[in-house]
Motif scaffolding. Structure first.
Motif, PDB file in Angstrom:
ATOM      1  N   GLU A 194       0.811  -1.046  -0.250  1.00 57.74           N
ATOM      2  CA  GLU A 194      -0.038  -0.099   0.018  1.00 57.74           C
ATOM      3  C   GLU A 194       1.007   1.349   0.022  1.00 57.74           C
ATOM      4  OE1 GLU A 194      -4.080   1.908   2.057  1.00 57.74           O
ATOM      5  OE2 GLU A 194      -2.968   0.016   3.027  1.00 57.74           O
ATOM      6  N   ARG A 207     -10.449  -7.073  -4.282  1.00 56.23           N
ATOM      7  CA  ARG A 207     -11.015  -6.159  -3.565  1.00 56.23           C
ATOM      8  C   ARG A 207     -10.089  -5.015  -2.753  1.00 56.23           C
ATOM      9  NH1 ARG A 207     -15.810 -10.144  -1.326  1.00 56.23           N
ATOM     10  NH2 ARG A 207     -17.440  -9.408  -2.775  1.00 56.23           N
ATOM     11  N   GLU A 208      -8.888  -5.882  -2.289  1.00 56.19           N
ATOM     12  CA  GLU A 208      -7.972  -5.206  -1.700  1.00 56.19           C
ATOM     13  C   GLU A 208      -7.162  -4.170  -2.508  1.00 56.19           C
ATOM     14  OE1 GLU A 208      -5.093  -3.596   1.128  1.00 56.19           O
ATOM     15  OE2 GLU A 208      -7.189  -4.248   1.568  1.00 56.19           O
ATOM     16  N   ARG A 264      -8.476  -2.735  -5.149  1.00 58.61           N
ATOM     17  CA  ARG A 264      -9.269  -1.768  -5.456  1.00 58.61           C
ATOM     18  C   ARG A 264      -9.393  -0.695  -4.251  1.00 58.61           C
ATOM     19  NH1 ARG A 264     -13.664  -0.656  -8.857  1.00 58.61           N
ATOM     20  NH2 ARG A 264     -13.521   1.127  -7.299  1.00 58.61           N
ATOM     21  N   ARG A 265      -9.425  -1.247  -2.985  1.00 57.47           N
ATOM     22  CA  ARG A 265      -9.357  -0.180  -1.912  1.00 57.47           C
ATOM     23  C   ARG A 265      -8.042   0.511  -1.946  1.00 57.47           C
ATOM     24  NH1 ARG A 265      -7.076   0.533   2.702  1.00 57.47           N
ATOM     25  NH2 ARG A 265      -5.409  -1.184   2.635  1.00 57.47           N
ATOM     26  N   GLN A 266      -6.853   0.056  -2.017  1.00 55.48           N
ATOM     27  CA  GLN A 266      -5.687   0.746  -2.078  1.00 55.48           C
ATOM     28  C   GLN A 266      -5.748   1.877  -3.375  1.00 55.48           C
ATOM     29  OE1 GLN A 266      -2.083  -1.479  -2.000  1.00 55.48           O
ATOM     30  NE2 GLN A 266      -2.807  -2.828  -0.717  1.00 55.48           N
TER      31      GLN A 266
END
Length: 293
Positions: A141, A177-178, A180-182
């Motif tokens: 991240e 999903r992770e 995309r979150r980042q």
């Protein structure tokens, strides 16, 4: 180190030079090619090419992998973390639109170390099988600008048969999903080259068009506003030549059926031409760009 970087969680011992895990490599980066690559999606390759660094070894080991020599036989050259940082700089100087880390999950600590030594002023792309550990992704991240994951399977049985990973569907969905979150939504420059975001790749496999359509619908429903790259480049090779149904290319009719579904459900993205299903498009993993210039 005792390795838990990928979802295999094999806890294999890896020294700098060698490893007993499924990826088959140590902790120092092992690279087979580092060069401008013009055969990615237009938003990744742009007009000058993507600065692709092809890492050796892989924790997924798909039966049909076109890069079998490096992914499963781990052909390549071990380099230091400092040399990896120099490779990033050299690709940037050659005019690359981005630094494209191809299958780097098992070298994430070394990649982060190299980027601490030299951070290019162009985006960092994490080019992935989609079979990723959330913990490892969280290490990235703020490091990765663009995620380029595959979404290969929706059927656990096919994932087990072709990649030995029955848990692939749920693992890939959670990983993306992770990602995309980042990154948030996709961002492009004036020429349409991606600067930030996540783009999902899906390779249509022969005889599995129904699975492909289910995957595209899942992406629409669970990962909204994520662009998709639909790929028709499947070329039978490696162990897939011995698997009934996988030992042939995709037919134009099969690919057209999946393309039509993608349009019908309103997914945005890119559809590869079937002419890409040719071994001539596989890069030469000959050590180009690995040695000091």
């Amino acid at each position: 180190m005792i390795c838990t970087l990928c979802p295999r969680n094999c806890r294999a011992e890896r020294t700098p030079q060698a490893g007993s895990g499924l990826c088959g490599v140590g902790t120092l980066p092992k690279i087979a090619r580092a060069a401008l690559h013009r055969w990615e999606e237009p938003c990744i390759s742009g007009t000058r090419g993507s600065g692709a660094v092809f890492f050796s070894g892989c924790g997924l080991r798909c039966a049909f992998c076109q890069n079998e020599g490096i992914s499963q036989r781990a052909e390549g050259q071990i380099v230091s973390v400092r040399r990896l940082s120099e490779i990033f700089r050299e690709l940037e100087e050659q005019g690359a639109h981005n630094i494209n880390l191809v299958t780097a999950a098992h070298f994430v600590p070394a990649v982060i170390g190299a980027l601490h030594l030299y951070r290019p002023k162009i985006p960092i792309v994490y080019n992935s099988s989609g079979y990723e550990s959330i913990g490892t992704l969280r290490m990235l991240e703020g490091v990765v600008d663009i995620y380029l994951p595959d979404f290969k399977y929706i059927d656990p049985k096919m994932a087990a048969l072709l990649s030995g990973a029955r848990d692939y569907p749920e693992t890939a969905l959670a990983a993306i999903r992770e990602m995309r979150r980042q990154t948030g939504p996709a961002v492009y420059d004036a020429e349409g080259t991606m600067l930030r975001g996540t783009q999902i790749r899906h390779l249509v496999l022969p005889g599995l068009t129904g699975d492909s359509m289910r995957i595209l619908t899942l992406i629409r429903d669970e990962l909204p506003d994520t662009p998709v790259s639909l790929m028709g480049q499947y070329t039978p090779c490696g162990r897939a030549l011995q698997i009934p149904g996988m030992n042939r290319k995709l037919t134009p009719r099969e690919y057209a059926r999946v393309r039509a579904h993608m349009r019908a459900i309103g997914l945005e993205g890119y559809c590869q031409a079937l002419t890409a299903a040719d071994g001539a498009f596989i890069p030469a993993f000959d050590g180009t760009g690995v040695d000091r210039a």
